[in-house]
Design a protein around this motif. Sequence first.
Motif, mmCIF file in Angstrom:
data_model
loop_
_atom_site.group_PDB
_atom_site.id
_atom_site.type_symbol
_atom_site.label_atom_id
_atom_site.label_comp_id
_atom_site.label_asym_id
_atom_site.label_seq_id
_atom_site.Cartn_x
_atom_site.Cartn_y
_atom_site.Cartn_z
ATOM 1 N N UNK A 1 0.826 -1.207 0.000
ATOM 2 C CA UNK A 1 0.000 0.000 0.000
ATOM 3 C C UNK A 1 0.858 1.254 0.000
ATOM 4 N N UNK A 2 1.811 1.296 0.926
ATOM 5 C CA UNK A 2 2.607 2.514 1.094
ATOM 6 C C UNK A 2 3.567 2.747 -0.065
ATOM 7 N N UNK A 3 4.188 1.688 -0.553
ATOM 8 C CA UNK A 3 5.253 1.866 -1.540
ATOM 9 C C UNK A 3 4.817 1.669 -2.994
ATOM 10 N N UNK A 4 3.668 1.021 -3.218
ATOM 11 C CA UNK A 4 3.208 0.791 -4.591
ATOM 12 C C UNK A 4 1.839 1.404 -4.852
ATOM 13 N N UNK A 5 0.836 0.935 -4.133
ATOM 14 C CA UNK A 5 -0.543 1.288 -4.465
ATOM 15 C C UNK A 5 -0.799 2.786 -4.325
ATOM 16 N N UNK A 6 -0.389 3.364 -3.202
ATOM 17 C CA UNK A 6 -0.695 4.774 -2.943
ATOM 18 C C UNK A 6 -0.048 5.709 -3.952
ATOM 19 N N UNK A 7 1.056 5.284 -4.547
ATOM 20 C CA UNK A 7 1.758 6.132 -5.519
ATOM 21 C C UNK A 7 1.713 5.567 -6.930
ATOM 22 N N UNK A 8 0.919 4.512 -7.137
ATOM 23 C CA UNK A 8 0.751 3.903 -8.470
ATOM 24 C C UNK A 8 2.082 3.489 -9.085
ATOM 25 N N UNK A 9 3.028 3.068 -8.239
ATOM 26 C CA UNK A 9 4.315 2.602 -8.755
ATOM 27 C C UNK A 9 4.203 1.139 -9.185
ATOM 28 N N UNK A 10 5.149 0.724 -10.018
ATOM 29 C CA UNK A 10 5.165 -0.661 -10.497
ATOM 30 C C UNK A 10 6.570 -1.230 -10.378
#
Length: 371
Positions: free
Chosen positions: A296-305
Amino acid sequence: MKITAAVVNHVNAPYQLETLELTALRQDEVRVRLVASGICHSDEAIRVGDEEYFFPAVLGHEGAGIVEEVGSAVNGVKAGDHVLMSYAYCGHCHPCRQGHPSHCQDWGMMNAGGFRADGSAIHLKPDGSKVSNMFFQSSFATYAHTAFNNLIVVDKSADLRLVAPLGCGLLTGSSTVFNGLKPQPGSTIAIFGTGAVGLAAMMAAKISGCRQIVAVDIHDSRLALARELGATDVINSAREDVAGTIASLTQGHGVNYAIDTTGVSAVMKSALDALAIGGTLVPVALTRHDLTFNPLRHLIASSKRIVGVLMGDAIPQVSVPQLIDWHQRGLFPFEKLVKFYDFADINQAREDSAKGVTIKPVLIIDKSYSV
């Protein structure tokens, strides 16, 4: 036939030049007389046990040489052709036919299985015991038996000693950019680790039109070369705060793309943190280390892949000739990474590579060869 090969007899053992038996050429195989071979980080990772393998083994998977004999079922290559060798793939499964041979359903067996599909060995010790193979080529030897799909035929004007390392490390780095990321012109990218794979990725980012190319390493000499080859900014992570510096360089946004070539847990996490909203990280190193993050913190919240890209998702027979063309036009000057060693000095070459003294060591196996 008898050949000379650099054998690793057990985990963390040095290379030892030994006389081996090259078993009979099969109808679907090609015999190549090796001229030269690059040494890749993957060879070292297997040698030291970062990846499980079958020992004793003949490693090497960046071979270049001259075809000596072709099995009766092989078409498209003939004796006398000059060839590079890359990875093996079947050519007929669904991913292969869709143009993604690095996704081949038999990739693991063909490249890391150590033996032919029927369990037989290509190399034998004098006592008849099996020696495992790598990438269906094992290029740390005077001769190799390989498959048609491993081969890239090159013009005889190309120096086989120089182009040998295009089969894996340089192919992986550049094609990770061209095929895995496909960066938009004007985008930003950070490359963590400026060895052969990282510098190849950096040169590809420049060809792709990236506006800002940030090179991260702990060796000032490599960072200086990165600047020479196209990096717009360099960061020595031993002295500087990487995340803070990248934020400053990008007006607080972070980079659109990041590639990690180190496989070090902290560095991979740093690469993930350096991404802008919607950014993409590709970790490419063969490593035993993990990357830990909160989804959540490192991918989802910032839409990173985070994307896995094997061998740059490249078709070697397409990508390698393109790299040679770019090199000839001065756009991919990989010769600046290469240092040549005699085959007998393979342990020194390996050591120099591990210490960072040499970026891309290339073994000269046939000293009689000339262009």
